[in-house]
Design a protein around this motif. Structure first.
Motif, short mmCIF file in Angstrom:
data_model
loop_
_atom_site.label_atom_id
_atom_site.label_comp_id
_atom_site.label_asym_id
_atom_site.label_seq_id
_atom_site.Cartn_x
_atom_site.Cartn_y
_atom_site.Cartn_z
N ILE A 51 0.86 -1.18 0.00
CA ILE A 51 0.00 0.00 0.00
C ILE A 51 0.90 1.23 0.00
CG2 ILE A 51 -1.72 1.31 1.32
CD1 ILE A 51 -2.65 -1.40 2.48
N MET A 52 0.82 2.02 -1.08
CA MET A 52 1.67 3.20 -1.19
C MET A 52 0.80 4.44 -1.33
SD MET A 52 4.47 4.31 -4.08
CE MET A 52 3.27 5.41 -4.88
N ALA A 53 1.25 5.55 -0.75
CA ALA A 53 0.54 6.82 -0.87
C ALA A 53 1.53 7.90 -1.28
CB ALA A 53 -0.13 7.20 0.44
N ARG A 54 1.12 8.73 -2.22
CA ARG A 54 1.96 9.86 -2.63
C ARG A 54 1.98 10.94 -1.56
NH1 ARG A 54 -0.88 8.23 -7.26
NH2 ARG A 54 0.51 7.31 -8.85
N ARG A 55 0.98 10.95 -0.70
CA ARG A 55 0.95 11.93 0.38
C ARG A 55 0.26 11.31 1.59
NH1 ARG A 55 -2.56 16.17 2.19
NH2 ARG A 55 -1.37 17.84 3.21
N ALA A 102 7.45 13.18 9.73
CA ALA A 102 7.27 14.18 8.68
C ALA A 102 7.39 13.52 7.32
CB ALA A 102 8.32 15.28 8.83
N ASN A 103 6.52 13.90 6.39
CA ASN A 103 6.46 13.24 5.09
C ASN A 103 6.24 14.28 3.98
OD1 ASN A 103 4.24 11.21 3.23
ND2 ASN A 103 6.44 10.90 3.34
N PRO A 104 7.27 15.08 3.66
CA PRO A 104 7.11 16.08 2.60
C PRO A 104 6.81 15.44 1.25
CG PRO A 104 9.08 16.49 3.91
CD PRO A 104 8.58 15.13 4.30
N ALA A 105 6.20 16.22 0.36
CA ALA A 105 5.88 15.73 -0.97
C ALA A 105 7.14 15.29 -1.69
CB ALA A 105 5.18 16.83 -1.77
N GLY A 106 7.03 14.19 -2.43
CA GLY A 106 8.17 13.66 -3.17
C GLY A 106 8.93 12.58 -2.44
N ASN A 107 8.67 12.43 -1.15
CA ASN A 107 9.29 11.34 -0.41
C ASN A 107 8.44 10.08 -0.52
OD1 ASN A 107 11.38 13.01 0.24
ND2 ASN A 107 10.82 13.27 2.39
N PHE A 108 8.97 8.97 -0.04
CA PHE A 108 8.33 7.66 -0.25
C PHE A 108 7.70 7.15 1.03
CE2 PHE A 108 8.48 3.02 -0.14
CZ PHE A 108 7.87 2.69 -1.35
N SER A 109 6.46 6.68 0.90
CA SER A 109 5.75 6.08 2.04
C SER A 109 4.95 4.88 1.54
CB SER A 109 4.78 7.07 2.68
OG SER A 109 5.46 8.21 3.15
N ALA A 110 5.19 3.73 2.14
CA ALA A 110 4.44 2.53 1.76
C ALA A 110 4.43 1.55 2.93
CB ALA A 110 5.05 1.86 0.53
N THR A 111 3.44 0.69 2.92
CA THR A 111 3.32 -0.37 3.92
C THR A 111 3.01 -1.68 3.21
OG1 THR A 111 2.55 1.13 5.67
CG2 THR A 111 2.03 -1.20 5.93
N ILE A 115 11.05 6.69 3.13
CA ILE A 115 12.36 7.07 2.59
C ILE A 115 12.34 8.56 2.26
CG2 ILE A 115 14.12 6.58 0.86
CD1 ILE A 115 12.65 3.98 0.20
N ASN A 116 13.36 9.26 2.72
CA ASN A 116 13.53 10.66 2.34
C ASN A 116 14.17 10.71 0.96
OD1 ASN A 116 12.66 11.35 4.96
ND2 ASN A 116 14.75 11.38 5.74
N LEU A 117 13.34 10.76 -0.07
CA LEU A 117 13.86 10.77 -1.43
C LEU A 117 14.32 12.17 -1.84
CD1 LEU A 117 11.28 8.56 -3.37
CD2 LEU A 117 13.53 7.89 -2.53
N GLN A 118 13.42 13.14 -1.74
CA GLN A 118 13.70 14.48 -2.24
C GLN A 118 14.08 15.46 -1.14
OE1 GLN A 118 13.94 14.73 -5.36
NE2 GLN A 118 12.88 12.88 -6.00
N THR A 119 13.53 15.26 0.05
CA THR A 119 13.68 16.25 1.11
C THR A 119 14.04 15.58 2.43
OG1 THR A 119 11.96 17.58 0.05
CG2 THR A 119 12.55 18.17 2.31
#
Length: 254
Positions: A42-46, A59-68, A142-146
């Motif tokens: 399950i992944m969410a862009r935000r 904290a989960n700024p836009a462009g970073n990765f979040s999934a379960t 994962i902190n991809l962009q920020t």
């Protein structure tokens, strides 16, 4: 990782669900786990209410990765918990595709470091009764962009860092999900086939501060010792002034 995602190599044993926005992927996983029929990413862009270990805000700024990942390990809770090492190795291999692997390290029990800072974290939650595990959720951020400003400042915590600070690649979150799922499937297959030992040995090759002094904090108790190894149960083994100690769960500080 290309921006054009070819899903044809997606692991056959896993489903996936991608959302533009959820409160948290862990919460979405908990709501759906009793009704899913197969392991599902399950992944969410935000995320609007992301959280980390011990209920801490994440904290989960836009462009970073979040999934379960929701999975059904059919094992004891102790065996289910070893999936943190599966996830760690999958994260290491995924990130090593775009940053210098020499800059990466695995911090017990569930963080990935990049150039000495925290670039990714893993959160495990399980449901079950007695000696069984009905389902297990493995949350990955994962902190991809920020590199976000920490929502809650922990004493001695490592600073957050971003992949973008150490790589020219601009990674689409869908591509990261694909690479992570493929790597996780490979390590999970190894774990089920050969047991924990090969996974443990590979994890130790990338372990941060192995052979060096660290501090493990459990509640109000702190244990200072030399990080000797991780044992067959996934416990942290420290050589301390009081002898060799096995620690099952703790926050680790360098």
């Amino acid at each position: 990782m290309s921006t054009d995602i070819d899903w044809s190599g997606w692991p056959e044993a896993y489903d996936r669900a991608i959302f533009d926005e959820v409160d948290s992927t862990m919460a979405e996983a908990a709501r759906n786990a009793p009704f899913l029929t197969r392991p599902t990413w399950i992944m969410a862009r935000r995320q609007t209410a992301a959280r980390g270990r011990r209920g801490r805000a994440w904290a989960n700024p836009a462009g970073n990765f979040s999934a379960t990942l929701v999975m059904y390990p059919n094992s004891t809770p102790d065996q289910a918990a070893l999936r943190s090492f599966v996830a760690s190795m999958a994260l290491y291999e995924t990130l090593a595709k775009v940053v210098d692997p020499a800059k990466l390290g695995l911090k017990w029990p569930n963080d990935v470091l990049l150039a000495g800072g925290k670039v990714a974290g893993i959160l495990l939650e399980a449901s079950g009764q007695g000696t069984g595990t009905d389902w297990l959720s493995i949350g990955i951020g994962i902190n991809l962009q920020t590199a976000p400003t920490p929502v809650e400042v922990e004493p001695r915590a490592l600073p957050p860092v971003a992949v973008a600070d150490h790589s020219p690649a601009r990674l689409p979150v869908e591509g990261v999900l694909f690479e992570l799922a493929v790597a996780f499937d490979r390590w999970e297959t190894s774990f089920q086939t050969y047991g924990f030992e090969p996974l443990r040995q590979n994890w130790l090759r990338h372990a941060a501060r192995l052979g060096q002094p660290i501090t493990a904090r459990t509640g109000n108790t702190e244990t200072l010792g030399t990080f000797e190894t991780v044992d067959a149960q996934g416990n942290l083994i420290l050589n301390t002034a009081r002898g060799r100690q096995a620690i099952a769960a703790a926050d680790v500080y360098f």
